[in-house]
Design a protein around this motif. Structure first.
Motif, PDB file in Angstrom:
ATOM      1  N   THR A  79     -70.484  76.060 152.468  1.00 37.99           N
ATOM      2  CA  THR A  79     -69.734  75.247 153.417  1.00 37.99           C
ATOM      3  C   THR A  79     -69.789  75.812 154.826  1.00 37.99           C
ATOM      4  O   THR A  79     -69.961  75.064 155.803  1.00 37.99           O
ATOM      5  N   ASP A  80     -69.636  77.113 154.953  1.00 42.02           N
ATOM      6  CA  ASP A  80     -69.675  77.738 156.276  1.00 42.02           C
ATOM      7  C   ASP A  80     -71.101  77.947 156.765  1.00 42.02           C
ATOM      8  O   ASP A  80     -71.403  77.752 157.946  1.00 42.02           O
ATOM      9  N   ALA A  81     -71.992  78.327 155.859  1.00 43.61           N
ATOM     10  CA  ALA A  81     -73.381  78.623 156.237  1.00 43.61           C
ATOM     11  C   ALA A  81     -74.080  77.409 156.838  1.00 43.61           C
ATOM     12  O   ALA A  81     -74.897  77.543 157.761  1.00 43.61           O
ATOM     13  N   ILE A  82     -73.777  76.204 156.349  1.00 39.62           N
ATOM     14  CA  ILE A  82     -74.492  75.017 156.836  1.00 39.62           C
ATOM     15  C   ILE A  82     -74.034  74.584 158.221  1.00 39.62           C
ATOM     16  O   ILE A  82     -74.625  73.670 158.809  1.00 39.62           O
ATOM     17  N   ARG A  83     -73.018  75.235 158.782  1.00 40.34           N
ATOM     18  CA  ARG A  83     -72.555  74.872 160.121  1.00 40.34           C
ATOM     19  C   ARG A  83     -73.222  75.700 161.205  1.00 40.34           C
ATOM     20  O   ARG A  83     -72.947  75.503 162.390  1.00 40.34           O
ATOM     21  N   ARG A  84     -74.080  76.631 160.816  1.00 41.75           N
ATOM     22  CA  ARG A  84     -74.764  77.431 161.823  1.00 41.75           C
ATOM     23  C   ARG A  84     -75.717  76.556 162.641  1.00 41.75           C
ATOM     24  O   ARG A  84     -76.251  75.561 162.161  1.00 41.75           O
ATOM     25  N   HIS A  85     -75.925  76.968 163.891  1.00 40.79           N
ATOM     26  CA  HIS A  85     -76.718  76.165 164.824  1.00 40.79           C
ATOM     27  C   HIS A  85     -78.128  75.900 164.299  1.00 40.79           C
ATOM     28  O   HIS A  85     -78.635  74.777 164.367  1.00 40.79           O
ATOM     29  N   GLU A  86     -78.776  76.925 163.761  1.00 42.37           N
ATOM     30  CA  GLU A  86     -80.149  76.751 163.288  1.00 42.37           C
ATOM     31  C   GLU A  86     -80.235  75.824 162.081  1.00 42.37           C
ATOM     32  O   GLU A  86     -81.245  75.148 161.867  1.00 42.37           O
ATOM     33  N   VAL A  87     -79.161  75.764 161.284  1.00 43.50           N
ATOM     34  CA  VAL A  87     -79.149  74.869 160.129  1.00 43.50           C
ATOM     35  C   VAL A  87     -79.007  73.426 160.596  1.00 43.50           C
ATOM     36  O   VAL A  87     -79.621  72.516 160.026  1.00 43.50           O
ATOM     37  N   CYS A  88     -78.208  73.202 161.639  1.00 42.21           N
ATOM     38  CA  CYS A  88     -78.092  71.853 162.208  1.00 42.21           C
ATOM     39  C   CYS A  88     -79.449  71.354 162.693  1.00 42.21           C
ATOM     40  O   CYS A  88     -79.807  70.186 162.511  1.00 42.21           O
ATOM     41  N   ARG A  89     -80.221  72.237 163.309  1.00 42.67           N
ATOM     42  CA  ARG A  89     -81.570  71.862 163.763  1.00 42.67           C
ATOM     43  C   ARG A  89     -82.460  71.497 162.568  1.00 42.67           C
ATOM     44  O   ARG A  89     -83.186  70.508 162.594  1.00 42.67           O
ATOM     45  N   ALA A  90     -82.395  72.313 161.524  1.00 39.75           N
ATOM     46  CA  ALA A  90     -83.204  72.055 160.329  1.00 39.75           C
ATOM     47  C   ALA A  90     -82.791  70.739 159.675  1.00 39.75           C
ATOM     48  O   ALA A  90     -83.639  69.992 159.163  1.00 39.75           O
ATOM     49  N   ALA A  91     -81.482  70.442 159.686  1.00 45.21           N
ATOM     50  CA  ALA A  91     -81.005  69.189 159.111  1.00 45.21           C
ATOM     51  C   ALA A  91     -81.600  67.995 159.833  1.00 45.21           C
ATOM     52  O   ALA A  91     -81.951  66.984 159.215  1.00 45.21           O
ATOM     53  N   SER A  92     -81.710  68.097 161.168  1.00 43.00           N
ATOM     54  CA  SER A  92     -82.312  67.016 161.941  1.00 43.00           C
ATOM     55  C   SER A  92     -83.762  66.795 161.521  1.00 43.00           C
ATOM     56  O   SER A  92     -84.218  65.658 161.391  1.00 43.00           O
ATOM     57  N   ASP A  93     -84.484  67.887 161.288  1.00 41.89           N
ATOM     58  CA  ASP A  93     -85.891  67.771 160.889  1.00 41.89           C
ATOM     59  C   ASP A  93     -86.040  67.120 159.511  1.00 41.89           C
ATOM     60  O   ASP A  93     -86.838  66.199 159.334  1.00 41.89           O
ATOM     61  N   VAL A  94     -85.266  67.584 158.536  1.00 45.38           N
ATOM     62  CA  VAL A  94     -85.427  67.049 157.184  1.00 45.38           C
ATOM     63  C   VAL A  94     -84.885  65.634 157.067  1.00 45.38           C
ATOM     64  O   VAL A  94     -85.363  64.850 156.229  1.00 45.38           O
TER      65      VAL A  94
END
Length: 217
Positions: A79-94
């Protein structure tokens, strides 16, 4: 079952406002963006794995604790790990990949079959819940949204500088609007709500008025 679809660009406040509305109105809140972040986190952790193969290895669970949605990846609370900035960027890509969207579609729709839901994302009213009782497109100007995201990341101690946040947000806006699979656009019949300059409470009140009027609550 009643359903409310809240769409809009990154940083518009969809998740925080939807969570509050669900609590106050007695609906189940479903954060679809968190699902994409889970896939994005897995992709970051396993860059050598093609996404089609990665999906076969992802066991995603959504649980509720004290009314809050918590996300699990292969048994791990992320829950906390997916809020990191780099994860948000990866979410946009996938999220631009049709295979990923198809992977999550049934999971997202299943909640609306058994609960009164408020679901937020970027294609809820257009693709996931096209027959939603209420469709809202929540937006604000890029600078306002970037400030909100920057403040949120600062509170978590994970923020890059503001200009990086603004640049990434504009890139995500472009990607979301131009992707081949379910591009970001207001659904037919959606009420467009611009929250530029609003406080959180002002935005919540604006959406409550719309929902109560349409559902006669």
């Amino acid at each position: 079952m009643r359903s409310i679809a809240i769409d809009g660009p990154s940083g518009a406040g969809k998740s925080t406002i939807s969570r509050r509305l669900a609590r106050d109105l007695g609906f189940l809140y479903v954060d679809t963006g968190a699902m994409y972040r889970v896939v994005g986190l897995y992709a970051l952790r396993h860059p050598e794995t093609p996404i089609a193969e990665a999906l076969e290895n992802i066991r995603m669970d959504m649980r509720y604790q004290d009314g809050l949605q918590r996300m699990y990846l292969n048994g791990e609370d992320v829950t906390d790990a997916i809020r990191r900035h780099e994860v948000c960027r990866a979410a946009s890509d996938v999220s631009a990949l049709p295979g990923v969207r198809a992977f999550l579609l049934d999971r997202q729709r299943s909640f609306a079959k058994t609960h009164d839901v408020i679901m937020d994302g970027r294609d809820i009213g257009t693709v996931i819940l096209p027959d939603a009782d209420i469709k809202i497109f929540l937006t604000a100007d890029a600078e306002d949204r970037a400030r909100r995201r920057y403040d949120e990341l600062c509170a978590r101690g994970t923020a890059p500088d503001y200009q990086t946040v603004l640049s990434d947000l504009r890139k995500r806006d472009y990607n979301d609007a131009h992707r081949a699979a379910a591009p970001l656009t207001p659904a037919a019949g959606a009420v467009i709500v611009d929250t530029t300059g609003n406080t959180f409470e002002e935005s919540v009140r604006a959406l409550k008025r719309i929902i109560r009027k349409k559902l006669r609550l």
